[in-house]
Design a protein around this motif. Structure first.
Motif, short mmCIF file in Angstrom:
data_model
loop_
_atom_site.label_atom_id
_atom_site.label_comp_id
_atom_site.label_asym_id
_atom_site.label_seq_id
_atom_site.Cartn_x
_atom_site.Cartn_y
_atom_site.Cartn_z
N ARG A 66 0.83 -1.19 0.00
CA ARG A 66 0.00 0.00 0.00
C ARG A 66 0.88 1.25 0.00
N LEU A 67 0.40 2.29 -0.68
CA LEU A 67 1.15 3.55 -0.74
C LEU A 67 0.44 4.62 0.08
N PRO A 68 1.21 5.49 0.77
CA PRO A 68 0.61 6.60 1.50
C PRO A 68 0.26 7.73 0.53
N LEU A 69 -0.99 7.81 0.12
CA LEU A 69 -1.35 8.70 -0.98
C LEU A 69 -1.62 10.14 -0.55
N GLY A 70 -1.93 10.37 0.70
CA GLY A 70 -2.13 11.74 1.15
C GLY A 70 -3.49 12.32 0.84
N VAL A 71 -4.34 11.58 0.12
CA VAL A 71 -5.71 12.02 -0.17
C VAL A 71 -6.64 10.84 0.01
N GLY A 72 -7.86 11.13 0.41
CA GLY A 72 -8.83 10.08 0.66
C GLY A 72 -10.01 10.12 -0.29
N ARG A 73 -10.99 9.26 -0.01
CA ARG A 73 -12.15 9.16 -0.90
C ARG A 73 -12.98 10.44 -0.90
N ARG A 74 -13.08 11.10 0.26
CA ARG A 74 -13.86 12.33 0.31
C ARG A 74 -13.26 13.38 -0.61
N ALA A 75 -11.94 13.53 -0.56
CA ALA A 75 -11.27 14.49 -1.46
C ALA A 75 -11.46 14.08 -2.91
N ALA A 76 -11.45 12.77 -3.17
CA ALA A 76 -11.64 12.29 -4.54
C ALA A 76 -13.03 12.66 -5.06
N ILE A 77 -14.03 12.52 -4.20
CA ILE A 77 -15.40 12.86 -4.61
C ILE A 77 -15.52 14.36 -4.88
N VAL A 78 -14.95 15.18 -3.99
CA VAL A 78 -14.99 16.63 -4.17
C VAL A 78 -14.30 17.02 -5.48
N ALA A 79 -13.13 16.41 -5.75
CA ALA A 79 -12.39 16.73 -6.97
C ALA A 79 -13.17 16.34 -8.21
N THR A 80 -13.84 15.20 -8.17
CA THR A 80 -14.64 14.75 -9.31
C THR A 80 -15.79 15.71 -9.59
N VAL A 81 -16.50 16.11 -8.53
CA VAL A 81 -17.60 17.07 -8.69
C VAL A 81 -17.08 18.39 -9.22
N ALA A 82 -15.93 18.85 -8.69
CA ALA A 82 -15.36 20.12 -9.15
C ALA A 82 -14.95 20.06 -10.61
N PHE A 83 -14.36 18.93 -11.01
CA PHE A 83 -13.91 18.78 -12.39
C PHE A 83 -15.07 18.96 -13.37
N PHE A 84 -16.15 18.23 -13.17
CA PHE A 84 -17.29 18.32 -14.08
C PHE A 84 -18.10 19.59 -13.85
N GLY A 85 -18.17 20.03 -12.59
CA GLY A 85 -18.92 21.24 -12.28
C GLY A 85 -18.34 22.47 -12.96
N LEU A 86 -17.02 22.59 -13.00
CA LEU A 86 -16.39 23.74 -13.65
C LEU A 86 -16.59 23.72 -15.16
N LEU A 87 -16.65 22.52 -15.74
CA LEU A 87 -16.92 22.43 -17.18
C LEU A 87 -18.28 23.03 -17.53
N VAL A 88 -19.24 22.91 -16.60
CA VAL A 88 -20.57 23.46 -16.83
C VAL A 88 -20.66 24.92 -16.37
N ALA A 89 -20.06 25.22 -15.22
CA ALA A 89 -20.25 26.53 -14.60
C ALA A 89 -19.47 27.64 -15.31
N LEU A 90 -18.26 27.35 -15.77
CA LEU A 90 -17.44 28.41 -16.35
C LEU A 90 -18.05 29.00 -17.63
N PRO A 91 -18.55 28.20 -18.57
CA PRO A 91 -19.20 28.81 -19.74
C PRO A 91 -20.40 29.68 -19.38
N VAL A 92 -21.18 29.24 -18.37
CA VAL A 92 -22.32 30.04 -17.93
C VAL A 92 -21.85 31.35 -17.32
N LEU A 93 -20.84 31.26 -16.44
CA LEU A 93 -20.30 32.45 -15.81
C LEU A 93 -19.68 33.40 -16.84
N ARG A 94 -19.12 32.84 -17.86
CA ARG A 94 -18.54 33.65 -18.94
C ARG A 94 -19.61 34.48 -19.64
N GLN A 95 -20.74 33.87 -19.90
CA GLN A 95 -21.82 34.57 -20.58
C GLN A 95 -22.48 35.60 -19.67
#
Length: 421
Positions: free
Chosen positions: A210-239
């Motif tokens: 096992r490797l000490p990764l320094g990030v957990g599942r909660r951070a992974a979920i937040v990052a996933t939501v942020a990744f897709f959320g920004l793809l949707v939110a930034l074009p809207v915010l731009r307009q």
């Protein structure tokens, strides 16, 4: 030499060296150490994302032993299979393994900062290249050939452990050369994963530590939501806002999030984002494109040129910073989202079997890249081949550090050019 199908002996050796699951986890290092090592790589890693794999393997695996060969191969496969800056994702992953999230940030900053500063300076007119630099650039291009050749050799000898895997590697190289496109690269990886699965489970995978990764599942979920959320939110915010800064962030974020294949692909992709709306002229864009090819570190720092060049004075540095954050943020989020799953990937035989096929395909893709564009775009004269051969010997046989070989080869290239060779 390829071995018969079955459990690869080199993987068994790696597991024995790793000591199984009972050995203590590898020691952490301070984030400042990660920063220093990544900064040196950022100053010396010429040749683009393919060459970076060779530099990283030399520094992180063979010299410092921050990750073992099996982990490195898995990280390479994951970085190649996901969108974003391939070499940056790899460096961020290793930084997180050694020093947590701070280590990942340190790895990104160190590897990115040198070329980002150079590209920003070039954009504001302080980094023009004169005739005297041509010889040095020639040497830098040649050493990239040697670095990639060594990376292909090292990865092939470690990962191509069966005749079937060698067939995947050769097939990947042939297809990549005959039908070059970003769709081809992604398709090769998908087909290779299926082929690896059909070859049967990798029963040797269960004992990997096992490797000490320094990030957990909660951070992974937040990052996933942020990744897709920004793809949707930034074009809207731009307009909604009509802000040019938001538009720059949106364009660079979308390019960094949707591109497969690394820096060689993102540069032309950005042309549609910045030339079509009139942010930069085609000639200005191509000047920055050419400069990016000669810079160390990730080619994604071309975004710094765009942000600085299209922003009115005195906002060039701010524009460069916005563009850099935009284009690299998807890669960072992807690493945080996927790294916690690495343990599961490495311990499940069926998943490892897919990854084994992907690893073989990556070797083939590297082999294709060694020929086109590196060899065909660099080796034009017998002196170029001789210099590349000497650089390969210094790396592979004399075991000199990659940064020293880069300096020696660049200086020799300048000398050969000055003498008319």
């Amino acid at each position: 030499m390829a071995k018969p199908d079955g459990a690869p002996s080199c993987q068994l050796d790696q597991i024995e060296e790793a000591g199984g699951t009972d050995r203590p986890e590898p020691a952490r290092v301070p984030a400042r150490t990660v920063l220093w090592v990544a900064l040196r790589l950022g100053l010396t890693s010429f040749g683009g994302p393919v060459a970076h794999l060779g530099y990283f393997e030399s520094e992180y695996v063979r010299r410092r032993r921050w990750v073992d060969e099996g982990t490195y191969a898995d990280l390479v496969a994951l970085s190649q299979s996901l969108p974003g800056a391939a070499s940056s994702k790899l460096g961020i992953s290793i930084g997180m393994i050694k020093a947590g999230v701070r280590g990942g940030l340190a790895a990104w900053v160190g590897f990115t900062l040198p070329s980002a500063v150079l590209m920003t300076a070039f954009a504001v007119g302080a980094g023009g290249l004169g005739q005297g630099a041509l010889g040095w650039l020639r040497g830098l291009q040649v050493v990239a050939v040697a670095v990639v050749a060594l990376a292909v050799w090292n990865m092939a000898t470690k990962l191509i452990t069966a005749v079937s895997l060698s067939a995947i590697a050769v097939g990947a190289a042939v297809v990549e050369l005959m039908v070059p496109s970003r769709v081809t690269t992604v398709s090769i990886i998908v087909v290779a994963a299926v082929a690896g699965y059909l070859l049967g489970p990798d029963e040797a995978a269960g004992a990997v530590r096992r490797l000490p990764l320094g990030v957990g599942r909660r951070a992974a979920i937040v990052a996933t939501v942020a990744f897709f959320g920004l793809l949707v939110a930034l074009p809207v915010l731009r307009q909604v806002t009509g802000s040019h800064a938001v538009a720059l962030l949106d364009s660079t974020y979308r390019a960094g999030a949707l591109v497969f294949g690394g820096g060689m692909v993102v540069l032309p992709l950005l042309q549609g984002e910045v030339v079509a709306p009139g942010w930069l002229s085609s000639s200005h864009f191509l000047a920055g494109y050419g400069a990016a090819q000669a810079m160390p570190g990730p080619l994604f720092t071309f975004a710094a040129f765009i942000g600085a060049a299209e922003s009115p004075e005195p906002n060039g540095v701010l524009g460069a910073a916005i563009a850099l954050v935009g284009i690299f943020l998807p890669s960072f989020l992807i690493v945080v989202a996927t790294l916690p799953s690495l343990g599961a990937i490495r311990s499940r035989p069926q998943v490892r079997a897919c990854l084994r096929g992907v690893n073989a395909a990556v070797v083939g893709i590297l082999l294709a890249a060694l020929y086109q564009p590196l060899w065909t775009g660099t080796i034009h004269h017998p002196a170029d081949f001789a210099l590349a051969l000497a650089a390969f010997w210094l790396l592979a046989m004399a075991k000199l550090p990659a940064w020293l070989v880069v300096i020696l080869t660049a200086a020799t290239g300048a000398l050969i050019t000055a003498l008319g060779g």
